[in-house]
Design an enzyme around this catalytic site. Structure first.
Site, PDB file in Angstrom:
ATOM      1  N   GLU A  59      -5.921   4.507  13.712  1.00 43.58           N
ATOM      2  CA  GLU A  59      -6.759   4.297  14.268  1.00 43.58           C
ATOM      3  C   GLU A  59      -8.118   4.320  15.473  1.00 43.58           C
ATOM      4  O   GLU A  59      -8.535   3.435  15.828  1.00 43.58           O
ATOM      5  CB  GLU A  59      -6.250   2.838  14.466  1.00 43.58           C
ATOM      6  CG  GLU A  59      -5.319   3.032  15.546  1.00 43.58           C
ATOM      7  CD  GLU A  59      -3.932   3.003  15.705  1.00 43.58           C
ATOM      8  OE1 GLU A  59      -3.137   2.743  16.507  1.00 43.58           O
ATOM      9  OE2 GLU A  59      -3.586   3.366  14.772  1.00 43.58           O
ATOM     10  N   ARG A  72       1.139  -1.260  -0.453  1.00 40.31           N
ATOM     11  CA  ARG A  72       0.070  -0.241   0.130  1.00 40.31           C
ATOM     12  C   ARG A  72       0.328   1.275  -0.340  1.00 40.31           C
ATOM     13  O   ARG A  72       2.792   1.082   0.274  1.00 40.31           O
ATOM     14  CB  ARG A  72      -0.517  -0.162   1.277  1.00 40.31           C
ATOM     15  CG  ARG A  72      -2.031  -0.918   0.907  1.00 40.31           C
ATOM     16  CD  ARG A  72      -3.081  -1.346   2.314  1.00 40.31           C
ATOM     17  NE  ARG A  72      -1.522  -1.639   3.357  1.00 40.31           N
ATOM     18  CZ  ARG A  72      -2.936  -1.942   4.863  1.00 40.31           C
ATOM     19  NH1 ARG A  72      -3.436  -1.866   5.227  1.00 40.31           N
ATOM     20  NH2 ARG A  72      -1.788  -2.782   5.781  1.00 40.31           N
ATOM     21  N   ASP A 125      -2.834  -6.936  15.276  1.00 38.38           N
ATOM     22  CA  ASP A 125      -2.239  -5.563  15.191  1.00 38.38           C
ATOM     23  C   ASP A 125      -2.028  -5.080  16.601  1.00 38.38           C
ATOM     24  O   ASP A 125      -1.394  -4.047  16.776  1.00 38.38           O
ATOM     25  CB  ASP A 125      -2.811  -4.285  14.338  1.00 38.38           C
ATOM     26  CG  ASP A 125      -1.907  -5.028  12.953  1.00 38.38           C
ATOM     27  OD1 ASP A 125      -1.284  -4.802  12.640  1.00 38.38           O
ATOM     28  OD2 ASP A 125      -2.878  -4.278  11.782  1.00 38.38           O
ATOM     29  N   HIS A 143      -1.001   1.523  16.549  1.00 34.32           N
ATOM     30  CA  HIS A 143      -1.548   0.227  16.991  1.00 34.32           C
ATOM     31  C   HIS A 143      -0.201   0.303  18.393  1.00 34.32           C
ATOM     32  O   HIS A 143       0.637  -0.303  18.747  1.00 34.32           O
ATOM     33  CB  HIS A 143      -1.118  -1.124  16.066  1.00 34.32           C
ATOM     34  CG  HIS A 143      -2.426  -0.945  15.048  1.00 34.32           C
ATOM     35  ND1 HIS A 143      -3.573  -1.152  15.728  1.00 34.32           N
ATOM     36  CD2 HIS A 143      -2.124  -1.347  13.661  1.00 34.32           C
ATOM     37  CE1 HIS A 143      -4.506  -0.908  13.799  1.00 34.32           C
ATOM     38  NE2 HIS A 143      -3.813  -0.751  13.332  1.00 34.32           N
ATOM     39  N   LYS A 174       1.408   1.573   7.289  1.00 33.32           N
ATOM     40  CA  LYS A 174       1.810   1.046   8.169  1.00 33.32           C
ATOM     41  C   LYS A 174       2.516   1.558   9.595  1.00 33.32           C
ATOM     42  O   LYS A 174       3.202   2.746   9.132  1.00 33.32           O
ATOM     43  CB  LYS A 174       2.265   0.212   7.818  1.00 33.32           C
ATOM     44  CG  LYS A 174       1.677  -0.808   7.102  1.00 33.32           C
ATOM     45  CD  LYS A 174       0.213  -1.349   8.585  1.00 33.32           C
ATOM     46  CE  LYS A 174       0.698  -2.237   9.701  1.00 33.32           C
ATOM     47  NZ  LYS A 174      -0.854  -2.204  10.096  1.00 33.32           N
ATOM     48  N   TYR A 185      -1.606   4.920  10.656  1.00 31.36           N
ATOM     49  CA  TYR A 185      -1.314   3.437  11.554  1.00 31.36           C
ATOM     50  C   TYR A 185      -0.978   3.215  12.757  1.00 31.36           C
ATOM     51  O   TYR A 185       0.469   3.462  12.073  1.00 31.36           O
ATOM     52  CB  TYR A 185      -2.463   2.239  10.887  1.00 31.36           C
ATOM     53  CG  TYR A 185      -3.055   2.015  10.100  1.00 31.36           C
ATOM     54  CD1 TYR A 185      -4.569   1.651  10.741  1.00 31.36           C
ATOM     55  CD2 TYR A 185      -3.800   1.886   8.931  1.00 31.36           C
ATOM     56  CE1 TYR A 185      -5.467   2.034  10.405  1.00 31.36           C
ATOM     57  CE2 TYR A 185      -4.643   1.601   8.342  1.00 31.36           C
ATOM     58  CZ  TYR A 185      -5.881   1.818   8.855  1.00 31.36           C
ATOM     59  OH  TYR A 185      -7.009   2.034   8.389  1.00 31.36           O
TER      60      TYR A 185
END
Length: 371
Positions: free
Chosen positions: A118, A15, A270, A96, A75, A94
């Site tokens: 998120e 991505r 995740d 996490h 990510k 993101y």
């Protein structure tokens, strides 16, 4: 604002943070966008398309991290990327953080301002920036689980939909949110015997009304979860506590009592995973076996369908990126409490309560961060 989009370097992550169309939108509003050469190849977008959209294409990530005010990724930054972050820089991706103390420590040390997709909220306490990837991961979990069930991959040798005269496979979906709903859709569409477990009566009513006779619902107490796991050929872990580590709902002690060759797919990996025996895997080596049970715990499942995932993600992340570029991050967060919930780290402090609580940091309140 100068906005940078580096190439993703996590294993098999195809991505990209910005599509050419997103770049064009940012440039049309007067912003300067730098894209690392090759960043979009995983979605079929070459450097020429980015240049046509108005981006400056640069070799390597160093210039982007050194010169750009906002970094847009997909990510969480890997260790070598975290080392390039600097004080006052805005990171939008993101993260996490709750199950990742090493990353959290590095982000705190960097002094950067870090906004996590998120934990950005929407109306009705939804998670709109997480939702499209949850939809993708939920649907992919059944594809991955069906493959892992094949005997050649260590599974029971069960076809989820069965055939005339042979019962279909049993699928237990733990969690009836976005991931669980999409997993159940795919499993029911294949003709599997589907059970959805959740602790919310409202969720159970909603999914029960939608699926009618195509799926069963059960309240997710300890006894019912254990019973469903023992009966299942495939278990999908779809539990989410926003920003916090996932609870361990399937224990190591349960595994020897499951059907030999059954499959666990942990979509919550995740956030640390919702099975006690889970640990993150990669697309290169996606499964492992514990006590005869196949575990699939790939931490970036949507990266395998990069084009679909990237465009779905950009649809929801771009408006906030544009708003922060236009107003500056502080004014953007002050004017939008939903975006403000995305702030996880700022100026050497953890600002998200669940992360601070999970990892033992003293929380910097949102009010103090914005002040």
């Amino acid at each position: 604002m100068r906005i940078g989009c580096p190439r993703e370097i996590k294993n098999r992550e195809y991505r990209v943070g910005l599509t050419p169309e997103s770049v064009k939108e940012l440039v049309s509003h007067g912003h300067d966008v730098w894209v690392e050469a090759g960043a979009g190849l995983g979605i079929g977008a070459d450097d020429a398309q980015y240049r046509t959209a108005g981006a400056r294409v640069v070799d390597g990530p160093q210039a982007i991290f050194a010169e750009c005010e906002m970094i847009v990724k997909v990510k969480e930054p890997q260790a070598e990327e975290r080392a390039m972050l600097r004080e006052g820089q805005l990171l939008y991706t993101y993260l996490h953080l709750a199950p990742d103390p090493e990353q959290t420590a590095d982000l705190v040390k960097s002094g950067a301002t870090c906004i996590a997709y998120e934990t950005v909220t929407g109306a009705g306490n939804t998670l709109p920036l997480l939702k499209p990837m949850s939809q993708v991961a939920g649907r992919m979990s059944i594809q991955a689980g069906a493959t892992a069930l094949e005997k050649a991959h260590g599974g029971r040798g069960v076809l989820l939909g069965g055939v005339p005269g042979v019962l279909p496979g049993k699928v237990a979906v733990i969690g009836g949110g976005v991931v669980g709903f999409n997993a159940a859709q795919m499993a029911a569409g294949l003709g599997a015997d589907v059970t959805i477990l959740d602790r919310s009566p409202e969720v159970l009513e909603r999914v029960g009304t939608y699926f009618e006779a195509r799926a069963k619902t059960r309240f997710a107490n300890t006894a019912n979860v254990e019973d469903a796991v023992m009966e299942a050929d495939l278990v999908i872990g779809a539990v989410l506590i926003p920003g916090a580590a996932a609870p361990k709902l399937v224990t190591r002690a349960m595994l020897p009592r499951m059907k030999p060759g059954a499959v666990l797919v942990d979509v919550a990996i995740d956030q640390g995973g919702c099975f006690e025996t889970s640990h993150a895997t990669t697309h290169d080596d996606p499964t492992y076996i514990v006590d005869g049970i196949v575990h699939y715990c790939v931490a970036n499942m949507p990266g395998a369908v990069a084009r679909t995932s990237t465009y779905a993600l950009n649809n929801v992340t771009l408006p906030h990126a544009l708003r922060m570029a236009e107003l500056g991050w502080r004014d953007a967060l002050r004017s939008d409490p939903h975006l403000a919930n995305g702030l996880n780290v700022h100026a050497g402090r953890v600002t998200y309560p669940a992360v601070a609580r999970e990892l033992g940091y003293e929380e910097l309140t949102l009010e103090d961060a914005l002040g």
